[in-house]
Design an enzyme around this catalytic site. Structure first.
Site, PDB file in Angstrom:
ATOM      1  N   TYR A 278       0.830  -1.215   0.000  1.00  0.00           N
ATOM      2  CA  TYR A 278       0.000   0.000   0.000  1.00  0.00           C
ATOM      3  C   TYR A 278       0.863   1.264   0.000  1.00  0.00           C
ATOM      4  CZ  TYR A 278      -2.781   3.658   2.288  1.00  0.00           C
ATOM      5  OH  TYR A 278      -3.362   4.854   2.634  1.00  0.00           O
TER       6      TYR A 278
ATOM      7  N   LYS B 225      10.363  -1.835  15.543  1.00  0.00           N
ATOM      8  CA  LYS B 225      10.742  -0.624  14.799  1.00  0.00           C
ATOM      9  C   LYS B 225      11.832   0.154  15.552  1.00  0.00           C
ATOM     10  CE  LYS B 225       8.065  -0.931  11.197  1.00  0.00           C
ATOM     11  NZ  LYS B 225       8.621  -1.049   9.840  1.00  0.00           N
TER      12      LYS B 225
ATOM     13  N   ARG C 165      -6.618   9.828  16.354  1.00  0.00           N
ATOM     14  CA  ARG C 165      -5.318   9.547  15.748  1.00  0.00           C
ATOM     15  C   ARG C 165      -4.958  10.627  14.724  1.00  0.00           C
ATOM     16  NH1 ARG C 165      -5.606   6.716  19.401  1.00  0.00           N
ATOM     17  NH2 ARG C 165      -5.151   4.464  19.616  1.00  0.00           N
TER      18      ARG C 165
ATOM     19  N   SER D  10       7.833   3.983  12.855  1.00  0.00           N
ATOM     20  CA  SER D  10       6.432   4.128  13.263  1.00  0.00           C
ATOM     21  C   SER D  10       6.287   4.949  14.527  1.00  0.00           C
ATOM     22  CB  SER D  10       5.833   2.735  13.523  1.00  0.00           C
ATOM     23  OG  SER D  10       4.563   2.834  14.139  1.00  0.00           O
TER      24      SER D  10
ATOM     25  N   ASP E  12      -4.450   0.451  23.328  1.00  0.00           N
ATOM     26  CA  ASP E  12      -4.807   1.649  22.558  1.00  0.00           C
ATOM     27  C   ASP E  12      -4.752   2.893  23.447  1.00  0.00           C
ATOM     28  OD1 ASP E  12      -5.231   0.573  20.108  1.00  0.00           O
ATOM     29  OD2 ASP E  12      -7.405   0.623  20.164  1.00  0.00           O
TER      30      ASP E  12
ATOM     31  N   ARG F   6      -9.743  -1.734  22.886  1.00  0.00           N
ATOM     32  CA  ARG F   6      -8.720  -2.692  22.452  1.00  0.00           C
ATOM     33  C   ARG F   6      -7.499  -2.478  23.339  1.00  0.00           C
ATOM     34  NH1 ARG F   6      -6.666  -2.150  16.295  1.00  0.00           N
ATOM     35  NH2 ARG F   6      -5.925  -0.153  17.133  1.00  0.00           N
TER      36      ARG F   6
ATOM     37  N   ALA G 277       7.252  -4.730   6.025  1.00  0.00           N
ATOM     38  CA  ALA G 277       7.169  -5.150   7.429  1.00  0.00           C
ATOM     39  C   ALA G 277       5.745  -5.579   7.737  1.00  0.00           C
ATOM     40  CB  ALA G 277       7.559  -3.994   8.348  1.00  0.00           C
TER      41      ALA G 277
ATOM     42  N   TYR H 169       5.247  -4.768  17.911  1.00  0.00           N
ATOM     43  CA  TYR H 169       5.466  -4.131  16.600  1.00  0.00           C
ATOM     44  C   TYR H 169       6.309  -2.864  16.781  1.00  0.00           C
ATOM     45  CZ  TYR H 169       4.389  -0.871  12.849  1.00  0.00           C
ATOM     46  OH  TYR H 169       4.491   0.078  11.844  1.00  0.00           O
TER      47      TYR H 169
ATOM     48  N   ASN I 220      -0.732   7.660  11.457  1.00  0.00           N
ATOM     49  CA  ASN I 220      -1.683   6.725  10.804  1.00  0.00           C
ATOM     50  C   ASN I 220      -1.844   7.056   9.319  1.00  0.00           C
ATOM     51  OD1 ASN I 220      -2.091   6.615  13.726  1.00  0.00           O
ATOM     52  ND2 ASN I 220      -3.702   5.158  13.168  1.00  0.00           N
TER      53      ASN I 220
HETATM   54  C1  WQD Z   1      -7.061   3.593  14.859  1.00  0.00           C
HETATM   55  C2  WQD Z   1      -8.218   3.878  15.818  1.00  0.00           C
HETATM   56  C3  WQD Z   1      -8.689   2.025  17.274  1.00  0.00           C
HETATM   57  C4  WQD Z   1      -9.986  -0.647  14.011  1.00  0.00           C
HETATM   58  C5  WQD Z   1      -1.732   1.352  13.811  1.00  0.00           C
HETATM   59  C6  WQD Z   1      -0.487   0.516  14.057  1.00  0.00           C
HETATM   60  C7  WQD Z   1       0.457   0.718  12.951  1.00  0.00           C
HETATM   61  C8  WQD Z   1       0.752   2.163  12.716  1.00  0.00           C
HETATM   62  C9  WQD Z   1      -0.452   3.062  12.897  1.00  0.00           C
HETATM   63  C10 WQD Z   1       2.464   2.386  11.046  1.00  0.00           C
HETATM   64  C11 WQD Z   1      -7.951   3.360  17.236  1.00  0.00           C
HETATM   65  C12 WQD Z   1      -9.862   2.287  16.325  1.00  0.00           C
HETATM   66  C13 WQD Z   1      -9.514   0.436  14.735  1.00  0.00           C
HETATM   67  C14 WQD Z   1     -11.335  -1.086  14.202  1.00  0.00           C
HETATM   68  C15 WQD Z   1     -11.658   0.679  15.804  1.00  0.00           C
HETATM   69  N1  WQD Z   1       1.150   2.325  11.355  1.00  0.00           N
HETATM   70  N2  WQD Z   1     -10.340   1.090  15.603  1.00  0.00           N
HETATM   71  N3  WQD Z   1     -12.115  -0.397  15.094  1.00  0.00           N
HETATM   72  O1  WQD Z   1      -3.811   1.326  16.324  1.00  0.00           O
HETATM   73  O2  WQD Z   1      -3.661   3.828  15.813  1.00  0.00           O
HETATM   74  O3  WQD Z   1      -2.002   2.225  14.872  1.00  0.00           O
HETATM   75  O4  WQD Z   1      -1.561   2.214  12.702  1.00  0.00           O
HETATM   76  O5  WQD Z   1       3.354   2.155  11.765  1.00  0.00           O
HETATM   77  O6  WQD Z   1      -0.123   0.118  11.814  1.00  0.00           O
HETATM   78  O7  WQD Z   1       0.142   0.870  15.233  1.00  0.00           O
HETATM   79  O8  WQD Z   1      -4.369   2.230  14.016  1.00  0.00           O
HETATM   80  O9  WQD Z   1      -6.271   1.884  12.508  1.00  0.00           O
HETATM   81  O10 WQD Z   1      -5.723   0.060  14.192  1.00  0.00           O
HETATM   82  O11 WQD Z   1      -6.723   2.211  14.990  1.00  0.00           O
HETATM   83  O12 WQD Z   1     -12.395   1.280  16.607  1.00  0.00           O
HETATM   84  O13 WQD Z   1     -11.828  -2.075  13.585  1.00  0.00           O
HETATM   85  O14 WQD Z   1      -9.370   3.174  15.357  1.00  0.00           O
HETATM   86  O15 WQD Z   1      -9.158   1.717  18.589  1.00  0.00           O
HETATM   87  O16 WQD Z   1      -8.560   4.276  18.140  1.00  0.00           O
HETATM   88  P1  WQD Z   1      -3.503   2.417  15.367  1.00  0.00           P
HETATM   89  P2  WQD Z   1      -5.788   1.516  13.870  1.00  0.00           P
END
Ligand code: WQD
Length: 326
Positions: free
Chosen positions: A11, A144, A220, A116, A284, A281, A74, A140, A169
């Site tokens: 991506y 990094k 985020r 990250s 988070d 989750r 990765a 993860y 993000n």
């Molecule tokens: C975003 C928000 C979830 C999915 C990830 C990884 C890593 C990094 C950044 C590069 C949070 C909420 C999510 C869902 C939800 N990228 N959520 N329902 O956890 O901030 O970080 O991306 O290094 O990939 O660390 O990203 O998209 O998983 O979550 O409510 O089905 O969306 O709780 O608040 P995250 P995410």
């Protein structure tokens, strides 16, 4: 320059490769297609399908002669990294050490590394700058941070100059609509929302509405993948020109909540996008927002496509096109 993009069928890697080629650089791709898509490969690239865990093969590719490596191959699902750390040790640490060693053996002394915001862990202050304490909350993020530390040693011992780019993000697709390969089995919020909009999933789960944020859901810092690709180009040019390594945050410096993204997706796609409220989750944090002041100062970079509507509309177009929904 002649650049080898490792993970260039993925991506983010596909957006980086396409921008480098459009700017006149020679681009070859290494990818094992485990999560990347052939749809993201273009005829003006060389393509080598294989695993970064196969050192002799990887060295053979690198010996074809490159000025720089961009490494984005990765595993990146924070939750999965806590369940199967061995997968992340192998892919993210052993695989990247192979890339670093093969680059040095092949005489390549410049690398751009996909790091990250996960290296920071629970924020002590916001926005997060590069001096923020680095205490990753998931394996993860640990992988990094460990690679960043190894790169700093190779800079000192082998003269390998690097740019470690701490992504927040990443979302969206290129505004020109040239790239539309979809992620396989995504876990990140926006692709999950899109799969619900496209009818690939019945509903999405909202992980918690009791956070100390305006609407109670996680906030985020979303950065458009085209802004991110531009930062890779600026970072490579900086390292090659200055002969110095750097570590920078890449974020839009704006925060968006889960519910804001879901509402925008409903508005833009016209789909119901059912959402179930479930518990938090684990791991988070409530809010993560970057300071990108260093990238602005050193690279003259800033986010231009990272507004909410562009993030959602460009992603929805990629899903419609790839799934032939129109
Ligand atoms: C975003 C928000 C979830 C999915 C990830 C990884 C890593 C990094 C950044 C590069 C949070 C909420 C999510 C869902 C939800 N990228 N959520 N329902 O956890 O901030 O970080 O991306 O290094 O990939 O660390 O990203 O998209 O998983 O979550 O409510 O089905 O969306 O709780 O608040 P995250 P995410």
């Amino acid at each position: 320059m002649k650049v080898l993009v490792v993970g260039g069928a993925g991506y983010i890697g596909s957006h980086v490769a396409r921008l480098f080629a459009d700017k006149g650089h020679g681009v070859d791709i290494v990818d094992n297609l485990s999560t990347g898509s052939r749809d993201n490969l273009f005829p003006d690239y060389g393509f080598f399908e294989g695993s970064i865990l196969d050192y002799p093969w990887l060295l053979g590719v690198m010996r074809r002669g490159y000025d720089a490596i961009v490494h984005l191959a990765a595993s990146k699902a924070a939750g999965e990294s806590m369940l199967v750390p061995e997968k992340y040790s192998l892919q993210n640490i052993s695989g990247t050490i192979n890339i670093i060693n093969a680059a040095c053996e092949a005489g390549i002394r410049t690398i751009v590394f996909s790091s990250s915001a996960a290296v920071y862990g629970e924020p002590k202050y916001l926005p997060i700058d590069e001096l923020h304490p680095q205490n990753p909350e998931n394996y993860y993020g640990f992988t990094k941070l460990e690679i960043e530390r190894i790169l700093a040693w190779y800079d000192r011992l082998k003269g390998l100059k690097f740019a470690a780019l701490r992504y927040f993000n990443v979302a969206g697709y290129d505004p020109a609509g040239v790239i539309h390969g979809l992620e396989k089995n995504p876990a990140n919020l926006i692709p999950v929302i899109m799969e619900v909009a496209a009818g690939m999933r019945p509903a999405l789960d909202v992980f918690g509405t009791d956070y100390p944020t305006p609407d109670g859901t996680g906030v985020r810092d979303y950065i458009h993948v085209s802004d991110l690709a531009a930062a890779h180009l600026a970072a490579l040019e900086y390292v090659a020109r200055e002969g110095k390594s750097l570590t920078v945050n890449l974020g839009s410096e704006s925060g968006l909540s889960v519910l804001e993204l879901i509402e925008a997706a409903r508005r833009i796609t016209g789909k119901a996008i059912p959402a179930n409220i479930v518990g938090r989750r684990p791991g988070d944090p409530a809010k993560l927002v970057a300071s990108s002041a260093t990238a602005k100062r050193l690279l003259g970079w800033e986010a231009r496509h990272s507004d909410l509507d562009t993030l959602i509309s460009t992603t929805w177009r990629a899903y419609r096109r790839s799934l032939k929904l129109d």
